[in-house]
Design an enzyme around this catalytic site. Structure first.
Site, mmCIF file in Angstrom:
data_model
loop_
_atom_site.group_PDB
_atom_site.id
_atom_site.type_symbol
_atom_site.label_atom_id
_atom_site.label_comp_id
_atom_site.label_asym_id
_atom_site.label_seq_id
_atom_site.Cartn_x
_atom_site.Cartn_y
_atom_site.Cartn_z
ATOM 1 N N SER A 112 -4.797 15.233 -12.438
ATOM 2 C CA SER A 112 -6.222 15.313 -12.751
ATOM 3 C C SER A 112 -6.585 16.753 -13.037
ATOM 4 O O SER A 112 -5.913 17.688 -12.568
ATOM 5 C CB SER A 112 -7.039 14.799 -11.559
ATOM 6 O OG SER A 112 -8.410 15.130 -11.699
ATOM 7 N N ASN A 118 0.684 6.140 -10.105
ATOM 8 C CA ASN A 118 -0.680 6.148 -10.589
ATOM 9 C C ASN A 118 -1.712 5.917 -9.485
ATOM 10 O O ASN A 118 -2.855 6.366 -9.606
ATOM 11 C CB ASN A 118 -0.831 5.066 -11.671
ATOM 12 C CG ASN A 118 -2.266 4.733 -11.973
ATOM 13 O OD1 ASN A 118 -2.980 5.493 -12.617
ATOM 14 N ND2 ASN A 118 -2.716 3.569 -11.485
ATOM 15 N N TYR A 149 -9.501 15.196 -2.896
ATOM 16 C CA TYR A 149 -8.813 14.674 -4.084
ATOM 17 C C TYR A 149 -8.123 15.803 -4.844
ATOM 18 O O TYR A 149 -6.941 15.714 -5.188
ATOM 19 C CB TYR A 149 -9.825 13.962 -4.970
ATOM 20 C CG TYR A 149 -9.248 13.330 -6.221
ATOM 21 C CD1 TYR A 149 -8.646 12.079 -6.165
ATOM 22 C CD2 TYR A 149 -9.333 13.969 -7.449
ATOM 23 C CE1 TYR A 149 -8.129 11.484 -7.308
ATOM 24 C CE2 TYR A 149 -8.824 13.388 -8.600
ATOM 25 C CZ TYR A 149 -8.225 12.146 -8.522
ATOM 26 O OH TYR A 149 -7.706 11.561 -9.669
ATOM 27 N N ASP A 207 0.859 -1.181 0.000
ATOM 28 C CA ASP A 207 0.000 0.000 0.000
ATOM 29 C C ASP A 207 0.897 1.233 0.000
ATOM 30 O O ASP A 207 1.588 1.499 0.993
ATOM 31 C CB ASP A 207 -0.897 -0.021 1.244
ATOM 32 C CG ASP A 207 -1.898 1.122 1.294
ATOM 33 O OD1 ASP A 207 -1.752 2.081 0.512
ATOM 34 O OD2 ASP A 207 -2.811 1.064 2.131
ATOM 35 N N VAL A 208 0.894 1.987 -1.096
ATOM 36 C CA VAL A 208 1.771 3.157 -1.174
ATOM 37 C C VAL A 208 1.358 4.249 -0.182
ATOM 38 O O VAL A 208 2.132 5.171 0.076
ATOM 39 C CB VAL A 208 1.821 3.744 -2.596
ATOM 40 C CG1 VAL A 208 2.407 2.742 -3.580
ATOM 41 C CG2 VAL A 208 0.450 4.217 -3.053
ATOM 42 N N LYS A 241 -4.088 16.375 -5.501
ATOM 43 C CA LYS A 241 -3.538 16.330 -6.858
ATOM 44 C C LYS A 241 -2.894 17.660 -7.240
ATOM 45 O O LYS A 241 -1.893 17.685 -7.978
ATOM 46 C CB LYS A 241 -4.637 15.972 -7.856
ATOM 47 C CG LYS A 241 -5.095 14.521 -7.775
ATOM 48 C CD LYS A 241 -3.999 13.549 -8.177
ATOM 49 C CE LYS A 241 -4.508 12.119 -8.262
ATOM 50 N NZ LYS A 241 -3.472 11.151 -8.678
#
Length: 240
Positions: free
Chosen positions: A147, A88, A160, A61-62, A164
């Site tokens: 994104s 990714n 999110y 799990d990164v 990003k």
């Protein structure tokens, strides 16, 4: 779009490699001759994709700090070094999506842990391997999947989008700093895709309006090749 790309011998690591864009990248990279290691959290999925593609699967799990150096060690051991890292793996934060005022601190931390800190930590852990590739006259590249939410203020996408946006700026800064080591860093937006992550965020979205992850992966690979100056050089005897 190029269809006869030969990536023979290129050593690539992909996080989030068992679904969506990550899976499409693993499939296309291995089909084009690249040596690939990929990371995902679910052991059964990792085993299945490794068997299908011949890539080296890593269960981790990164988003967990303690998993980063074991990932880096397995990547370099399985590939014999590293030329390209594709960060990714992504987390939405709160599900269902929520306004920032309704977002739990833990959900924001979760998005940052994967989308920003995970990419930062893994790049840092593999920086020496990438620099070694550059010293050997090979290409050295990090691609961070971003994104449009990093630049557009979409309501409900706060955790999110903020993570990003931070990733995109971190990438730009690190690209300037890493020039002396021969390493390039790019933040690429693949567009809105028909993936499990998108379905989780917007379950009522019409899939026909979304880009297929296979197309997005092909576009990412083309941009990757544009950023690999050594591989782009014509080989001896090749026609200009």
């Amino acid at each position: 779009m190029q269809t006869n790309i030969d990536l023979q011998g290129l050593r690539v690591a992909v996080t989030g490699g068992t679904s969506g864009l990550g899976l499409a990248l693993v499939r296309q990279l291995t089909a084009k001759g690249a040596c690939v290691a990929f990371v995902a959290r679910t052991a059964t999925n990792v085993e299945r994709i490794a068997d299908e593609t011949g890539a080296h699967g890593i269960v981790a799990d990164v988003g967990k700090k303690e998993d980063i150096y074991p990932i880096a060690l397995q990547v370099t051991a399985s590939l014999g070094g590293l030329d390209v890292l594709i960060n990714n793996a992504s987390s939405l934060g709160p599900v269902p999506l929520a306004l920032l005022a309704d977002t739990e601190c833990e959900d924001l931390e979760g998005a940052l842990a994967v989308n920003l800190l995970g990419a930062f930590r893994l790049t840092k852990a593999l920086f020496g391997a990438l620099a070694a590739s550059a010293r050997e006259g090979r290409d050295a590249l990090v691609i961070n999947i971003s994104s449009d939410a990093a630049v557009n203020a979409y309501p409900d996408w706060g955790a999110y989008g903020a993570s990003k946006a931070a990733l995109a700026h971190l990438t730009a800064i690190w690209n300037e700093e890493a020039k002396a080591d021969g390493i390039r860093l790019l933040a690429l937006d693949p567009g809105d895709m028909d993936t499990p992550l998108h379905a989780l965020a917007l379950p009522n979205a019409d899939p026909s309006t979304l880009k297929a992850p296979e197309l997005a992966a092909a576009e990412i690979i083309e941009k990757m090749l544009d950023a690999l100056p050594v591989r782009a050089q014509p080989t001896a005897g090749a026609h200009a």
